[in-house]
Design a protein around this motif. Structure first.
Motif, PDB file in Angstrom:
ATOM      1  N   UNK A  52     -82.017 110.640  97.514  1.00  0.00           N
ATOM      2  CA  UNK A  52     -80.869 111.319  98.126  1.00  0.00           C
ATOM      3  C   UNK A  52     -80.592 112.680  97.490  1.00  0.00           C
ATOM      4  N   UNK A  53     -80.913 112.804  96.199  1.00  0.00           N
ATOM      5  CA  UNK A  53     -80.699 114.081  95.506  1.00  0.00           C
ATOM      6  C   UNK A  53     -81.525 115.188  96.157  1.00  0.00           C
ATOM      7  N   UNK A  54     -82.694 114.826  96.691  1.00  0.00           N
ATOM      8  CA  UNK A  54     -83.597 115.819  97.256  1.00  0.00           C
ATOM      9  C   UNK A  54     -83.470 115.950  98.773  1.00  0.00           C
ATOM     10  N   UNK A  55     -82.296 115.666  99.306  1.00  0.00           N
ATOM     11  CA  UNK A  55     -82.055 115.884 100.724  1.00  0.00           C
ATOM     12  C   UNK A  55     -81.733 114.602 101.454  1.00  0.00           C
ATOM     13  N   UNK A  56     -81.212 114.770 102.664  1.00  0.00           N
ATOM     14  CA  UNK A  56     -80.773 113.628 103.444  1.00  0.00           C
ATOM     15  C   UNK A  56     -81.924 112.654 103.696  1.00  0.00           C
ATOM     16  N   UNK A  57     -81.650 111.379 103.577  1.00  0.00           N
ATOM     17  CA  UNK A  57     -82.698 110.399 103.834  1.00  0.00           C
ATOM     18  C   UNK A  57     -82.094 109.082 104.310  1.00  0.00           C
ATOM     19  N   UNK A  58     -82.902 108.251 104.954  1.00  0.00           N
ATOM     20  CA  UNK A  58     -82.483 106.920 105.373  1.00  0.00           C
ATOM     21  C   UNK A  58     -83.063 105.915 104.394  1.00  0.00           C
ATOM     22  N   UNK A  59     -82.195 105.189 103.693  1.00  0.00           N
ATOM     23  CA  UNK A  59     -82.663 104.114 102.815  1.00  0.00           C
ATOM     24  C   UNK A  59     -82.546 102.819 103.623  1.00  0.00           C
ATOM     25  N   UNK A  60     -83.689 102.190 103.891  1.00  0.00           N
ATOM     26  CA  UNK A  60     -83.705 101.058 104.823  1.00  0.00           C
ATOM     27  C   UNK A  60     -84.516  99.901 104.253  1.00  0.00           C
ATOM     28  N   UNK A  61     -84.115  98.658 104.559  1.00  0.00           N
ATOM     29  CA  UNK A  61     -84.860  97.501 104.038  1.00  0.00           C
ATOM     30  C   UNK A  61     -86.347  97.573 104.413  1.00  0.00           C
ATOM     31  N   UNK A  62     -87.190  97.284 103.451  1.00  0.00           N
ATOM     32  CA  UNK A  62     -88.632  97.420 103.645  1.00  0.00           C
ATOM     33  C   UNK A  62     -89.156  96.474 104.729  1.00  0.00           C
ATOM     34  N   UNK A  63     -88.487  95.326 104.891  1.00  0.00           N
ATOM     35  CA  UNK A  63     -89.010  94.320 105.830  1.00  0.00           C
ATOM     36  C   UNK A  63     -89.189  94.869 107.249  1.00  0.00           C
ATOM     37  N   UNK A  64     -88.408  95.905 107.597  1.00  0.00           N
ATOM     38  CA  UNK A  64     -88.554  96.490 108.939  1.00  0.00           C
ATOM     39  C   UNK A  64     -89.758  97.437 109.035  1.00  0.00           C
ATOM     40  N   UNK A  65     -90.266  97.889 107.867  1.00  0.00           N
ATOM     41  CA  UNK A  65     -91.315  98.916 107.872  1.00  0.00           C
ATOM     42  C   UNK A  65     -92.463  98.550 106.939  1.00  0.00           C
TER      43      UNK A  65
END
Ligand code: ADP
Ligand code: MG
Length: 333
Positions: A234-247
């Motif tokens: 997040x420090x290095x710009x906007x991002x989506x943190x999402x559960x790995x099980x979906x990806x």
């Protein structure tokens, strides 16, 4: 020996142990390195720089500079005897002294005259020598502070937020000037910044500080593409943190305490809109658009489904309506 600076287990508390500003900080810096220390406000960046400069005494730990032990339980080399120079965030120029008086302050002039002349030429401040700090611009004040620091010919140059006071327009120019100057003198630099763009553009190596601890040390592209945790991502710009099980196809993942499971970081620009007849092997995210914000060349689109919420950057030529169902694919390995 290429090691210039070594810190081992440096800790520092303030307010009778109530604030743990630094917790067991260890890292090394080679000669010629440009290292950037990044972290949010209060993460301990300035304290770390002040400890290396000798302006603050650590509670524990060891520091060696150019083969000399300058700090341990029994040793404390004072700031003026350390072979390093610190440029403060506000430059700390003496307001009642001219540019040249500021640069020469505390120096045995004869030793440094040629270097001072050369550095002033290079930074184009020779003609400002007799002006006072209030008679020159912010960018020029910064050059004066840098020449003052570099004309000591220090082994290590410490910079605290060198670009933070500049407006965006000036910043690109001054950053380039600074890069040129560092390259010209071949300085080893430790630079603190909260602006990750500066770190990405200037540093060979980035140290990420989080609440007094080092979360990650690596090159700019590695930190950006393979963050160690959600804070770094997040420090290095906007991002989506999402559960790995979906990806399951995304290889880089890390454990996240808030989710209590493995997660991946997917940046909004790594998502693309696709149409229905897509190859079924490509992973997709389906959902409903809940907001669209145009930012000129692209729109920030927020998509939700029963499991996740995702922010994607979509080119403006694709018309997207709030309430519509869309499908995104991930352009990332
Ligand atoms: P940064 O430069 O990353 O913003 P600092 O190193 O200035 O962070 O501060 C780290 C933490 O230590 C903060 O919580 C700050 O309030 C505290 N701190 C720093 N210097 C002092 C001091 N002299 N006395 C008390 N607390 C301090
Ligand atoms: Mg600071």
């Amino acid at each position: 020996m290429n090691k210039l600076l070594t810190l081992s287990n440096i800790s520092k508390s303030f307010d009778r142990d109530r604030v743990h500003a630094l917790k067991k900080i260890s890292f090394e810096c080679d000669k010629g390195d440009v290292i950037s220390i990044v972290g949010s406000s209060g993460s301990g960046k300035s304290t770390l720089l002040r400890i290396i400069a000798g302006l603050e005494i650590p509670d524990k730990g060891e520091i060696t500079l150019d083969g000399n032990l300058i700090n341990d339980n029994n040793t404390f080399t004072s700031a003026e005897k350390r072979d390093c120079s610190l440029v403060f965030q506000d430059f700390a120029l003496f307001p009642n002294m001219t540019v040249i008086e500021n640069i020469c302050f505390g120096k045995k002039a004869a030793n440094n005259e040629t270097l001072i002349d050369e550095l002033m030429e290079f930074t184009v401040i020779t003609d400002l020598a007799d002006r006072y700090p209030h008679e020159i611009s912010g960018g020029q004040q910064q050059r004066v502070a840098l020449v003052r620091a570099l004309s000591n010919n220090p082994s290590l140059l410490l910079l605290d937020e060198p670009l933070s006071h500049l407006d965006l327009e000036l910043k690109d120019n001054v950053r380039n000037e600074l890069i040129n100057l560092i390259q010209k003198v071949g300085a080893t630099v430790l630079m603190v910044t909260h602006d990750t763009k500066d770190a990405m553009l200037m540093a060979d190596k980035i140290i990420v500080l989080n609440d007094g601890q080092i979360d990650q040390i690596n090159s700019p592209p590695k930190i950006f593409n393979f963050p160690a945790n959600a804070y770094v991502a997040r420090l290095f710009g906007k991002t989506n943190i999402l559960p790995r099980e979906h990806f399951p196809d995304i290889s880089h993942h890390f454990f996240d305490l808030d989710f209590g499971k493995d997660v991946v970081s997917i940046r909004p620009h790594e998502l693309k809109i696709v149409h229905k007849n897509v190859d079924t092997k490509i992973p997709t995210i389906k959902g409903k658009v809940v907001s669209v914000q145009s930012l000129g060349s692209y729109s920030e689109v927020l998509l939700v489904n029963d499991e996740i919420e995702v922010s994607a950057n979509i080119e403006n030529d694709q018309k997207i309506e709030i309430g519509s169902q869309i499908i995104l694919t991930i352009d990332k390995k």
